[in-house]
Design an enzyme around this catalytic site. Structure first.
Site, PDB file in Angstrom:
ATOM      1  CB  ILE A 159      -0.958   0.009   1.211  1.00  0.00           C
ATOM      2  CG1 ILE A 159      -1.756  -1.302   1.263  1.00  0.00           C
ATOM      3  CG2 ILE A 159      -1.873   1.220   1.140  1.00  0.00           C
ATOM      4  CD1 ILE A 159      -2.520  -1.629  -0.011  1.00  0.00           C
ATOM      5  CB  THR A 160       1.500   3.730  -2.693  1.00  0.00           C
ATOM      6  OG1 THR A 160       2.050   2.740  -3.561  1.00  0.00           O
ATOM      7  CG2 THR A 160       2.282   5.020  -2.869  1.00  0.00           C
ATOM      8  CB  ALA A 180     -18.398  -8.237 -10.341  1.00  0.00           C
ATOM      9  CD  GLN A 243      -7.352  10.882 -13.421  1.00  0.00           C
ATOM     10  OE1 GLN A 243      -8.144  11.415 -14.193  1.00  0.00           O
ATOM     11  NE2 GLN A 243      -7.162  11.309 -12.174  1.00  0.00           N
ATOM     12  CD  GLU A 244      -3.839   2.853 -10.041  1.00  0.00           C
ATOM     13  OE1 GLU A 244      -2.929   2.238  -9.453  1.00  0.00           O
ATOM     14  OE2 GLU A 244      -5.054   2.628  -9.843  1.00  0.00           O
ATOM     15  NE  ARG A 270      34.495   6.206 -18.222  1.00  0.00           N
ATOM     16  CZ  ARG A 270      35.318   5.995 -17.220  1.00  0.00           C
ATOM     17  NH1 ARG A 270      35.697   6.996 -16.449  1.00  0.00           N
ATOM     18  NH2 ARG A 270      35.740   4.778 -16.954  1.00  0.00           N
TER      19      ARG A 270
END
Length: 381
Positions: A159-160, A180, A243-244, A270
């Protein structure tokens, strides 16, 4: 290739975000990585700067502008700065739509002002130890009481914002026989008896992002904390996942562009065998391929952003954006590490941090295999 989806107001907001990150975040991020979480004060600073709840109505302390492009800019700049500990995109891109669309007037008055000020940090608890992308396998349960309240039991993981969260939207099974339509969303608040935070999880990357286990043991959730309609939780999840996933795509392609920029600077400076690494044909070919992939992907992601702002983004196209952009990120960062040679494996170099931070993008928000399944189903009906 110039991007044409932003106007002057968006550019000004981008400058604001960059200034905020430079002053309030970058100098402290290494310490936050060591701590395993950001300083909570940075949330309040973000709220004061107007970075939280940009689409929340002004009456609740938000920006009052329902334009996902502002969300995208914040996500892009966080990726550009490598400040992966900030959970702001979760708050703005994932949680805000649930509160704005589903919360009643009383709930909005109770939660949104703190949401926008940074006083209330939010999380959503879907994933469980025994189920990830298969949301219908969720085992957390909530039993309805005679007074309309709920008794919540179960555990969640990965869980963020889990450690800091003051408000957690919990997906729970409220009717085991309804399939569902047997899931509901319950809002659990800090201090509710039986709500416990477990381990702060030690991750490969994104180490300053507080990811945690959460447990719920006979948590009494008031009827007033039901979010939306009983039994509609699974439908709400499906409506908000696009959206996520677009947010993940936005951050992924921004991260890829930043990795390439870091590598361009490195190969120019480099030297090997008496000349810059950039002078070798193989280096130029690698850079050319990465730049092309990033440019083409950015055009598609920008198109998805525009469609989303117009309310026309399909579930399948959001899945395409998430899958493709996160895969491009993985490929680009890996090749950039290779071009850095041994130094690319040293965490003191930003490309190494980008390498470990990038891997999860193909996993969270629904694994990329699930994205392909969504796209495939859209093709065959």
């Amino acid at each position: 290739m110039d991007r044409d989806i932003f106007d002057a107001e968006h550019d000004a907001f981008r400058d604001l975000v960059r200034t905020f990150l430079t002053k309030e975040v970058t100098p402290f991020h290494d310490q936050w990585e060591a701590d395993g979480q950001v300083d909570r004060a940075v949330w309040r600073a973000a709220g004061a700067a107007g970075l939280l709840g940009t689409d929340v109505p002004e009456e609740f302390g938000g920006g009052g502008v329902g334009d996902f492009r502002y969300n995208a800019i914040l996500t892009e700049e966080i990726a550009r700065a490598g400040t992966s500990g900030l959970g702001f995109p979760l708050q703005n891109d994932v949680i805000a739509p649930y509160l704005l669309r589903l919360a009643d007037d009383e709930q909005k008055k109770r939660w949104l002002p703190g949401f926008c000020s940074g006083e209330i940090i939010t999380a959503i608890a879907m994933t469980e130890p025994g189920t990830g992308s298969d949301l219908q396998g969720i085992a957390t349960t909530a039993r309805k009481q005679d007074d309309g309240s709920w008794i919540l039991n179960g555990s969640k993981t990965f869980i963020t914002n889990g450690i800091h969260a003051d408000l957690v939207i919990v997906v729970a099974k409220t009717d085991p026989d309804a399939g569902a339509r047997g899931f509901s969303l319950l809002v659990v608040e800090r201090g509710m008896e039986g709500f416990e935070r477990g381990r702060r999880l030690k991750k490969v990357g994104m180490k300053a992002q507080d990811t945690a286990e959460l447990s719920f043991t006979d948590v009494h959730v008031p009827a007033a904390n039901l979010l939306g309609q009983e039994g509609q939780g699974f439908i709400y999840l499906m409506q908000n996942l696009a959206q996520e996933r677009l947010s993940i795509a936005v951050g992924s392609i921004a991260g890829a562009a930043q990795a390439l920029e870091l590598t361009l600077r490195y190969v120019k400076d480099r030297t090997a065998f008496g000349k810059p690494v950039a002078a070798f044909q193989n280096t130029r070919f690698e850079l050319a391929e990465m730049d092309t992939e990033i440019t083409v992907t950015q055009v598609f992601v920008d198109r998805c952003i525009r469609q989303h702002v117009e309310g026309e983004l399909s579930v399948a196209d959001a899945a395409k954006a998430k899958w493709w952009a996160s895969d491009v990120l993985k490929r680009v960062v890996d090749r950039c590490v290779q071009l850095h040679g041994g130094y690319g494996y040293m965490l003191e170099y930003p490309i190494a941090k980008a390498f470990v931070d990038s891997r999860v993008q193909a996993i969270f928000g629904g694994t990329n295999e699930i994205m392909k399944e969504i796209i495939g189903r859209s093709l065959i009906g």
